[in-house]
Scaffold this motif. Sequence first.
Motif, PDB file in Angstrom:
ATOM      1  N   MET A   1      14.771  74.737  66.835  1.00  0.00           N
ATOM      2  CA  MET A   1      14.432  75.462  68.061  1.00  0.00           C
ATOM      3  C   MET A   1      12.926  75.447  68.320  1.00  0.00           C
ATOM      4  O   MET A   1      12.464  75.117  69.402  1.00  0.00           O
ATOM      5  N   VAL A   2      12.172  75.799  67.271  1.00  0.00           N
ATOM      6  CA  VAL A   2      10.709  75.788  67.401  1.00  0.00           C
ATOM      7  C   VAL A   2      10.261  74.383  67.743  1.00  0.00           C
ATOM      8  O   VAL A   2       9.405  74.171  68.605  1.00  0.00           O
ATOM      9  N   LYS A   3      10.915  73.424  67.094  1.00  0.00           N
ATOM     10  CA  LYS A   3      10.570  72.028  67.323  1.00  0.00           C
ATOM     11  C   LYS A   3      10.825  71.647  68.784  1.00  0.00           C
ATOM     12  O   LYS A   3      10.027  70.960  69.408  1.00  0.00           O
ATOM     13  N   MET A   4      11.958  72.105  69.331  1.00  0.00           N
ATOM     14  CA  MET A   4      12.277  71.795  70.726  1.00  0.00           C
ATOM     15  C   MET A   4      11.252  72.425  71.653  1.00  0.00           C
ATOM     16  O   MET A   4      10.798  71.808  72.607  1.00  0.00           O
ATOM     17  N   CYS A   5      10.898  73.660  71.363  1.00  0.00           N
ATOM     18  CA  CYS A   5       9.929  74.375  72.186  1.00  0.00           C
ATOM     19  C   CYS A   5       8.586  73.655  72.170  1.00  0.00           C
ATOM     20  O   CYS A   5       7.979  73.409  73.210  1.00  0.00           O
ATOM     21  N   ILE A  21       5.514  78.759  79.215  1.00  0.00           N
ATOM     22  CA  ILE A  21       5.072  80.073  78.726  1.00  0.00           C
ATOM     23  C   ILE A  21       6.009  80.564  77.622  1.00  0.00           C
ATOM     24  O   ILE A  21       5.580  81.082  76.604  1.00  0.00           O
ATOM     25  N   ASP A  22       7.308  80.351  77.841  1.00  0.00           N
ATOM     26  CA  ASP A  22       8.271  80.830  76.850  1.00  0.00           C
ATOM     27  C   ASP A  22       9.490  79.908  76.843  1.00  0.00           C
ATOM     28  O   ASP A  22       9.856  79.336  77.876  1.00  0.00           O
ATOM     29  N   PHE A  23      10.096  79.762  75.661  1.00  0.00           N
ATOM     30  CA  PHE A  23      11.292  78.933  75.507  1.00  0.00           C
ATOM     31  C   PHE A  23      12.258  79.702  74.628  1.00  0.00           C
ATOM     32  O   PHE A  23      11.918  80.073  73.503  1.00  0.00           O
ATOM     33  N   GLU A  24      13.436  79.942  75.164  1.00  0.00           N
ATOM     34  CA  GLU A  24      14.377  80.790  74.437  1.00  0.00           C
ATOM     35  C   GLU A  24      15.730  80.099  74.354  1.00  0.00           C
ATOM     36  O   GLU A  24      16.212  79.552  75.350  1.00  0.00           O
ATOM     37  N   GLU A  25      16.351  80.140  73.174  1.00  0.00           N
ATOM     38  CA  GLU A  25      17.697  79.604  73.040  1.00  0.00           C
ATOM     39  C   GLU A  25      18.693  80.726  73.349  1.00  0.00           C
ATOM     40  O   GLU A  25      18.618  81.810  72.767  1.00  0.00           O
TER      41      GLU A  25
END
Lengths: 249, 362
Positions: A1-5, A21-25
């Motif tokens: 997830m962090v990697k995708m963000c 600004i923000d990326f949320e699963e």
Amino acid sequence: MVKMCEALSELAAKYDAAQIIDFEELSGGYQVTCNKGKFHFTYDYQQLQSTQIPLFHWQVKRKYAEMQGLLKAETVKKPLAIRVKNICPQSTLGGGIAAVLLREIDLCEQLLSGDEIIQIFSVPHSSHPYLNAICTTRNGAKISMELGISHTAAAPVQMHEIVCRTGIITDVAVDTQTEQYPIYVYGKSGTAVYADTDYELYGMDEIQRDCIRFMLHALSAPEQLDTLRASAARQLALVHLALKGGMCS
Amino acid sequence: MRPVKLAISSLTHAHVRKYYATLSENRKLDWVAVSCNDPETISYFKTFGYDIPMYPTLEEMLIAHPEIDGVVIASSNEQHMEEMRLCCKYHKDVLSMKVPTFDEDEYNEMIRLAKEADIICQVELELHYNPSVKRLLQLIDDKTVGNLISFNATNITLSPVWAFPWQGDPLRAYGKRVPLKENDPRFRGGALSDHPHIFDLIRWATHSEFRYVYAEVADNIRDIQEEDLLFVTGEMENGVKFMLDPSWSRTETKIQRPTVGWEVFPKRMEVNFTIVGDEGLIQCDAFGPNVYYCGGPNDRYTVQYTYFDEWIGMMDEFCECILEHKQPKITLEWNQNTVNAMNACYESIATGQPVYLNGGEK
């Protein structure tokens, strides 16, 4: 997830698509907040809402873009039919046979530069996630589809072959039946394959790469998302009818 | 970070179209100017529709645009020395084509000039930015197939000599007319000169240098002045064996501009590896799988390349090196042993004997 963000943020900045600004699963998708607004991408297509963006990640796959490009450049002209085969293990994104059918309807329309499928004769299996179908597009092209989820298959069996008046375009090499990979390792514990095809997203799996590329594309041109939503809604309606079997339009 | 200001000189190299695309698409870059004095190349460049100022010489371009940070030297091989001198004179960083020069004295002079001018000089060996090659090197380093026994690779392509005539001219491709061997009408400068990649990658994969090379040429496929079909074998200092094929063994249409229908054999370029270890085997195709078609203009079965983006990663590294004034992965100094090995192959062809490198002994 962090990697995708991180990957999305980096590429969005590199190609001036947006400032993330923000990326949320989320359950069934991702929410991206950026300087252009809030974008809810979903791969739970059955529950698609009007505010969401269907995550049609296959749309940015290079091999399909190349196939479409050959038609656009008229290297091969006048498409008459497409042969589609997609018998695959359950996708990590889920969705079952309906998602496979939706993907292939959308992909065929994309390959044919928007020529919409208007009629389907389908033969679904009653107890297995499997369906055969013959589709017809507005311009009269015919499409045969062999679609299924195989719980025992280790790798997808996929093929897209566009048969035209002046030639053929295909994503399966002559004399091969299964998907090919850039790397095969024949080691002590059997055969392993690797499919690294994107240097900027090296190390990520194929679906993650495609999802990031799709989100990047969507953020680059958010004005096109209404068209995508409308198209997805039409295709979904067709999928629901086709799953019942017989003729639908 | 400010965009890096780049220019391209000469526009004659086979890779130059890739640079047009990369420089126009990469937002990290500001494509400032190009230089070219060949009327035919100029008119071809204009067909792409780029609105970029053009100058007849590299020096005029550098004088007119002092803001240029770096220059992609995209000239024929025999012009590299002169263009390198100019870039050093004006303190411009350089992206050199894959073979800076085959002449040892010139090569040493390039290293000296670049050091004195304190410029960055990156050598274009773009396969390092190919994701499959990156994975391959990682798998080898991780000893996925144990200790290496043999590194076998092809860098086989169609011949560019019809579309890029300088590559068919021994003087322009090799820098001088050196006969291939006694009683042979051919000269150095052909397929071998065009394909340094596998001579470079084996050094990274084995973490070793060449002990000796042995090379033989076949009769030519084409009626050209240089070699187009050859095989190279030998051993690295750490004992790893190798078999390399840097031929122009894929066939082509004799057209003046690379375009659809150039290839006769379906795949115009193949870089494939067979890595043999004591615990297994790796097969790698750096440019596959792809999509395939049968269609215009010749109704031939053809590979449509699908993953071919090495220039993106390479230019990213070049820009980063310019901005941070740090040396790239492939420097002039690193690349010298690769060129030495290629010259040793020519020597082996001429003498019919293995040629030992790096002070190695028989």
